[in-house]
Design a protein around this motif. Structure first.
Motif, PDB file in Angstrom:
ATOM      1  N   PRO A  19       0.833  -1.209   0.000  1.00 48.43           N
ATOM      2  CA  PRO A  19       0.000   0.000   0.000  1.00 48.43           C
ATOM      3  C   PRO A  19       0.864   1.254   0.000  1.00 48.43           C
ATOM      4  O   PRO A  19       1.855   1.343   0.728  1.00 48.43           O
ATOM      5  CB  PRO A  19      -0.806  -0.129   1.301  1.00 48.43           C
ATOM      6  CG  PRO A  19      -0.841  -1.595   1.576  1.00 48.43           C
ATOM      7  CD  PRO A  19       0.476  -2.117   1.102  1.00 48.43           C
ATOM      8  N   ALA A  20       0.498   2.213  -0.812  1.00 44.86           N
ATOM      9  CA  ALA A  20       1.285   3.427  -0.985  1.00 44.86           C
ATOM     10  C   ALA A  20       0.976   4.442   0.107  1.00 44.86           C
ATOM     11  O   ALA A  20       0.036   4.280   0.898  1.00 44.86           O
ATOM     12  CB  ALA A  20       1.007   4.031  -2.354  1.00 44.86           C
ATOM     13  N   GLY A  21       1.779   5.494   0.134  1.00 40.20           N
ATOM     14  CA  GLY A  21       1.522   6.641   0.998  1.00 40.20           C
ATOM     15  C   GLY A  21       1.102   7.832   0.150  1.00 40.20           C
ATOM     16  O   GLY A  21       1.546   7.980  -0.993  1.00 40.20           O
ATOM     17  N   ILE A  22       0.249   8.668   0.699  1.00 38.38           N
ATOM     18  CA  ILE A  22      -0.187   9.891   0.030  1.00 38.38           C
ATOM     19  C   ILE A  22       0.317  11.073   0.850  1.00 38.38           C
ATOM     20  O   ILE A  22       0.008  11.179   2.048  1.00 38.38           O
ATOM     21  CB  ILE A  22      -1.729   9.960  -0.079  1.00 38.38           C
ATOM     22  CG1 ILE A  22      -2.286   8.708  -0.765  1.00 38.38           C
ATOM     23  CG2 ILE A  22      -2.148  11.240  -0.805  1.00 38.38           C
ATOM     24  CD1 ILE A  22      -1.828   8.509  -2.181  1.00 38.38           C
ATOM     25  N   TYR A  23       1.102  11.942   0.208  1.00 38.64           N
ATOM     26  CA  TYR A  23       1.631  13.119   0.883  1.00 38.64           C
ATOM     27  C   TYR A  23       0.984  14.372   0.303  1.00 38.64           C
ATOM     28  O   TYR A  23       0.908  14.537  -0.920  1.00 38.64           O
ATOM     29  CB  TYR A  23       3.150  13.206   0.726  1.00 38.64           C
ATOM     30  CG  TYR A  23       3.720  14.489   1.304  1.00 38.64           C
ATOM     31  CD1 TYR A  23       3.831  14.659   2.683  1.00 38.64           C
ATOM     32  CD2 TYR A  23       4.123  15.533   0.477  1.00 38.64           C
ATOM     33  CE1 TYR A  23       4.325  15.833   3.220  1.00 38.64           C
ATOM     34  CE2 TYR A  23       4.628  16.713   0.999  1.00 38.64           C
ATOM     35  CZ  TYR A  23       4.721  16.862   2.373  1.00 38.64           C
ATOM     36  OH  TYR A  23       5.208  18.036   2.898  1.00 38.64           O
ATOM     37  N   ILE A  24       0.514  15.251   1.172  1.00 44.36           N
ATOM     38  CA  ILE A  24      -0.089  16.521   0.769  1.00 44.36           C
ATOM     39  C   ILE A  24       0.775  17.647   1.309  1.00 44.36           C
ATOM     40  O   ILE A  24       0.922  17.795   2.530  1.00 44.36           O
ATOM     41  CB  ILE A  24      -1.524  16.675   1.340  1.00 44.36           C
ATOM     42  CG1 ILE A  24      -2.389  15.454   1.019  1.00 44.36           C
ATOM     43  CG2 ILE A  24      -2.150  17.972   0.836  1.00 44.36           C
ATOM     44  CD1 ILE A  24      -2.748  15.278  -0.418  1.00 44.36           C
ATOM     45  N   HIS A  25       1.364  18.433   0.405  1.00 44.12           N
ATOM     46  CA  HIS A  25       2.196  19.552   0.853  1.00 44.12           C
ATOM     47  C   HIS A  25       1.360  20.833   0.870  1.00 44.12           C
ATOM     48  O   HIS A  25       0.882  21.289  -0.173  1.00 44.12           O
ATOM     49  CB  HIS A  25       3.404  19.748  -0.058  1.00 44.12           C
ATOM     50  CG  HIS A  25       4.370  20.756   0.476  1.00 44.12           C
ATOM     51  ND1 HIS A  25       5.295  20.451   1.458  1.00 44.12           N
ATOM     52  CD2 HIS A  25       4.537  22.075   0.211  1.00 44.12           C
ATOM     53  CE1 HIS A  25       5.997  21.529   1.751  1.00 44.12           C
ATOM     54  NE2 HIS A  25       5.560  22.535   1.013  1.00 44.12           N
TER      55      HIS A  25
END
Length: 400
Positions: A19-25
């Motif tokens: 499972p991937a990670g989602i990064y929000i900057h």
């Protein structure tokens, strides 16, 4: 590099199906800290436009990974957004990706930007983990670092987080401030460990080129951090936190140990970065990694907004990692973690027997007490952690 080679497929790290990670900057701050080189702006009037663009970018990458189990709001100062805006963004994340039911959803929080009500709002919006930018429990140090909050505000933020129902809270600290003594740092660690947060990140102060702090040091206005003192403080920090129930799992990261509960309090999202698990980054300056490719968005809000408005993905540059790059990163990132390098996994990834390949390089490191061998793993000792860059260089030079 030496002659042993494998194809990119053989060298792939075998984690693309995880499972991937989602990064929000979130690229907004009330004020810029003089030591920070992360991309941010102080023009909060553009937040609505940013949120709208972010939703479009998420939609354009819909289904790019089979599944994801972490979301991390970083910045900048993500807590400058309203709970309603966070809820909209998380809704778009769930529309775009197959999020696992037990996903870890983290929001970085600046104590000068939140209240008990807003923390309740973030919890209701879907945030289940907070990372509070405490940085220090000493007001003089906070002033030196240019933080917008006081030590008392930071303590209040932690109490409010508990009242709002957060049971997974991390705290960030910075040490190695010029002139900081061991006793002063011990007092801060004592303050923080009494709070009993689930996670601690303790970073040494770094002089990033081009930052106001680095400029002041270069101009001779303030002294540079003493490397020997900082090294001693690092060793002291690891020992202190271990004695107070925090297990180090990466050079700067510690998780509280809960014997008998079977709960892993390490940051699931950050561990993806260190273990080559795919992650997708959204927002200006955000980085992504997938299928041995890395790309990053424009480090400029105006350029980001313009690309999204024109229907383009706001990618500034991209690169495909060569096998040499993968080897170097596997060594460096593996050594950063207290679990060390898994030599069986390394052989499966690169068709290289780690012990045979690096035997000559390891001898002086073992004799010098910098690394230790434990079954299938090669780990740094406490002294080795202090000299990470040197140890990593020894291994990397052996690849040439």
């Amino acid at each position: 590099m030496q002659n042993e080679r494998a194809t990119d497929t053989q060298a792939a790290l075998g984690t693309d199906t995880a499972p991937a990670g989602i990064y929000i900057h979130v690229p907004f701050c009330r004020a810029k800290c003089p030591y920070c080189d992360f991309y941010s702006v102080t023009d909060s009037d553009r937040i609505p436009n940013f949120v709208d663009a972010l939703l479009k970018e998420l939609k354009r990458r819909r289904g790019r990974v089979p599944s994801a189990d972490t979301v991390y709001f970083g910045g900048g100062t993500p807590s400058i957004l309203t709970p309603g805006q966070i809820e909209r963004i998380l809704g778009a994340v769930h529309d775009a990706f197959n999020m696992m039911p037990d996903s870890e959803v983290t929001l970085e929080v600046n104590p000068g930007t939140v209240s008990l009500d807003s923390l309740h709002g973030f919890r209701n919006a879907g945030i289940n983990r907070l990372n509070i930018g405490l940085q220090s429990t000493n007001d003089r140090t906070l002033g030196f670092l240019g933080r917008i909050h006081t030590a008392e505000q930071a303590r209040n933020t932690y109490r409010w987080a508990r009242q709002a129902g957060f049971d997974n809270v991390g705290l960030d600290l910075i040490y190695g401030i010029p002139g900081q003594s061991r006793e002063a740092w011990r007092a801060e660690l004592a303050d923080v460990t009494r709070l009993k947060s689930e996670h601690l990140s303790c970073y040494t102060l770094t002089l990033e080129p081009g930052t106001p702090l680095a400029d002041r040091v270069n101009q001779g206005r303030i002294p540079s951090p003493d490397e020997a003192v900082v090294g001693d403080l690092f060793v002291f920090t690891c020992k202190w936190l271990d004695d107070h129930g925090y297990r180090q799992y990466e050079i700067s990261n510690f998780a509280r140990q809960d014997p008998g509960k079977g709960i892993d309090l390490r940051s699931r999202h950050n561990r993806k970065y260190w273990n080559f698990v795919p992650y997708l980054g959204f927002g200006p300056a955000a980085h992504s990694f997938l299928d041995q490719c890395r790309w990053w968005n424009h480090r400029n809000l105006a350029a980001y907004l313009a690309d999204v408005a024109a229907g383009r993905l706001p990618v500034a540059e991209k690169e495909r990692l060569t096998r040499d790059q993968q080897l170097i990163e596997a060594i460096y990132l593996g050594l950063r973690q207290t679990d060390g390098i898994d030599t069986v996994d390394f052989r499966q990834r690169f068709a290289i027997d780690f012990f045979d390949y690096f035997r000559k390089a390891m001898v002086p490191l073992i004799d010098g007490g910098l690394i230790q061998l434990a079954s299938r793993r090669v780990r740094l000792t406490a002294q080795g952690m202090r000299l990470l860059e040197h140890v990593a260089d020894v291994f990397i030079q052996a690849l040439e």
